[in-house]
Design an enzyme around this catalytic site. Structure first.
Site, PDB file in Angstrom:
ATOM      1  CG  HIS A  58      -9.347  54.827 -24.762  1.00 27.58           C
ATOM      2  ND1 HIS A  58     -10.375  54.165 -24.112  1.00 27.58           N
ATOM      3  CD2 HIS A  58      -9.908  55.891 -25.381  1.00 27.58           C
ATOM      4  CE1 HIS A  58     -11.506  54.822 -24.323  1.00 27.58           C
ATOM      5  NE2 HIS A  58     -11.248  55.870 -25.091  1.00 27.58           N
ATOM      6  CG  LEU A  84      -6.490  48.639 -13.099  1.00 29.65           C
ATOM      7  CD1 LEU A  84      -4.963  48.624 -13.218  1.00 29.65           C
ATOM      8  CD2 LEU A  84      -7.039  47.237 -13.137  1.00 29.65           C
ATOM      9  CG  ASN A 127      -6.073  51.154 -20.987  1.00 29.41           C
ATOM     10  OD1 ASN A 127      -6.387  50.003 -21.288  1.00 29.41           O
ATOM     11  ND2 ASN A 127      -6.909  52.179 -21.129  1.00 29.41           N
ATOM     12  CG  ASN A 144      -4.794  45.856 -28.810  1.00 23.91           C
ATOM     13  OD1 ASN A 144      -3.986  46.507 -29.472  1.00 23.91           O
ATOM     14  ND2 ASN A 144      -6.101  46.114 -28.829  1.00 23.91           N
ATOM     15  N   GLY A 177      -8.897  39.793 -27.451  1.00 29.14           N
ATOM     16  CA  GLY A 177      -7.455  39.614 -27.240  1.00 29.14           C
ATOM     17  C   GLY A 177      -6.578  39.913 -28.438  1.00 29.14           C
ATOM     18  CG  MET A 202     -13.697  45.618 -21.594  1.00 28.48           C
ATOM     19  SD  MET A 202     -12.791  47.017 -22.304  1.00 28.48           S
ATOM     20  CE  MET A 202     -14.134  48.006 -22.887  1.00 28.48           C
ATOM     21  NE  ARG A 203     -12.829  43.896 -12.450  1.00 30.13           N
ATOM     22  CZ  ARG A 203     -13.910  44.018 -11.693  1.00 30.13           C
ATOM     23  NH1 ARG A 203     -15.101  43.889 -12.215  1.00 30.13           N
ATOM     24  NH2 ARG A 203     -13.809  44.270 -10.406  1.00 30.13           N
TER      25      ARG A 203
HETATM   26  C1  GAR Z   1      -9.585  47.534 -28.186  1.00 33.62           C
HETATM   27  O1  GAR Z   1     -10.153  48.311 -29.214  1.00 33.62           O
HETATM   28  C2  GAR Z   1      -9.139  48.406 -27.036  1.00 33.62           C
HETATM   29  O2  GAR Z   1      -8.610  49.644 -27.449  1.00 33.62           O
HETATM   30  C3  GAR Z   1     -10.433  48.597 -26.304  1.00 33.62           C
HETATM   31  O3  GAR Z   1     -11.035  47.328 -26.308  1.00 33.62           O
HETATM   32  C4  GAR Z   1     -10.649  46.662 -27.511  1.00 33.62           C
HETATM   33  C5  GAR Z   1     -10.106  45.306 -27.146  1.00 33.62           C
HETATM   34  O4  GAR Z   1      -9.833  44.567 -28.287  1.00 33.62           O
HETATM   35  N1  GAR Z   1     -10.232  49.069 -24.971  1.00 33.62           N
HETATM   36  C6  GAR Z   1     -11.004  49.979 -24.389  1.00 33.62           C
HETATM   37  O5  GAR Z   1     -11.975  50.470 -24.907  1.00 33.62           O
HETATM   38  C7  GAR Z   1     -10.552  50.367 -22.988  1.00 33.62           C
HETATM   39  N2  GAR Z   1     -11.218  51.547 -22.554  1.00 33.62           N
HETATM   40  P1  GAR Z   1      -8.920  43.292 -28.213  1.00 33.62           P
HETATM   41  O6  GAR Z   1      -9.505  42.405 -27.100  1.00 33.62           O
HETATM   42  O7  GAR Z   1      -9.048  42.648 -29.552  1.00 33.62           O
HETATM   43  O8  GAR Z   1      -7.512  43.729 -27.906  1.00 33.62           O
END
Ligand code: GAR
Length: 201
Positions: free
Chosen positions: A109, A93, A107, A14, A12, A90-91
């Site tokens: 990435h 939609l 989103n 972000n 979490g 991580m799902r």
């Molecule tokens: C982040 O690095 C985000 O970019 C990635 O998961 C991490 C979550 O971190 N998302 C993906 O890879 C989506 N395809 P966080 O829970 O600390 O925000």
């Protein structure tokens, strides 16, 4: 006032970056009306509770994608939501979910899309040997890591990097990029031309 929903599955950071930006006035006239996790033990959901936010767990385990997405959309509809931010959600939609909120789901990435979509993008970039990588905030469409790009921020891959140090440097850029992207979208001052996100004047 605009209302944001955050969807997450894990740490979490972000989400915290967005919440801190709201609290510090870097994102103005916005509130987080719901933080939703599909994982009961997500650290991000504990943080949301500590911050006094409306934290909801809607477990995905044992449900079909459609069943789970219907439950999430029902929760979103119960709370006022102008913008949905996926933050380590991580799902995938379902197309139905995406169609409920056209151009209202973002989103983040951890790569410069279209390079390295999917899981473990930082590790993919490190193993490929790129010299520059970064992060992308994009609209969610019906394909994985695919919709129109709103913001990208880059960082160098250093000789001294390993996967962990590289991921940490990308994450710093993610936290800045998400605030930039939310502000761009909340301003409403943009148009989408083909795949291109264009700021107006
Ligand atoms: C982040 O690095 C985000 O970019 C990635 O998961 C991490 C979550 O971190 N998302 C993906 O890879 C989506 N395809 P966080 O829970 O600390 O925000």
């Amino acid at each position: 006032m605009k209302y944001l929903a955050i969807l997450l599955s894990g740490r979490g950071s972000n989400f915290v970056a967005i919440a801190d930006s709201i609290d510090a006035g870097r994102i103005r006239d916005a509130r987080i009306s719901a933080v939703i996790s599909n994982k009961p033990d997500a650290a991000g959901i504990a943080t949301a509770r500590q911050r006094g936010l409306n934290a909801l767990v809607i477990p995905s385990k044992g449900k079909t994608r459609e069943q789970h997405d219907h439950a999430v959309v029902a929760a979103l509809k119960e709370n006022r939501v102008d913008l949905i931010c996926l933050a380590g959600y991580m799902r995938l939609l379902s197309p139905w979910f995406v169609q409920q909120y056209p151009h209202k789901i973002l989103n983040i990435h951890p790569s410069l899309l279209p390079a390295f979509p999917g899981l473990e993008a930082q590790e993919q970039a490190f193993a490929y040997g790129v010299k520059v990588t970064g992060c992308t905030v994009h609209f969610v469409d019906e394909e994985l890591d695919h919709g129109p790009i709103i913001v990208q921020r880059s960082c160098q891959v250093l000789e001294t990097d390993n996967e962990r140090t590289l991921a940490a440097r990308i994450l710093e850029q993610e936290h800045i990029a998400y605030t930039e992207a939310v502000n761009l979208i909340l301003s409403g001052n943009f148009e989408i031309v083909g795949r291109r996100f264009c700021k107006k004047n």
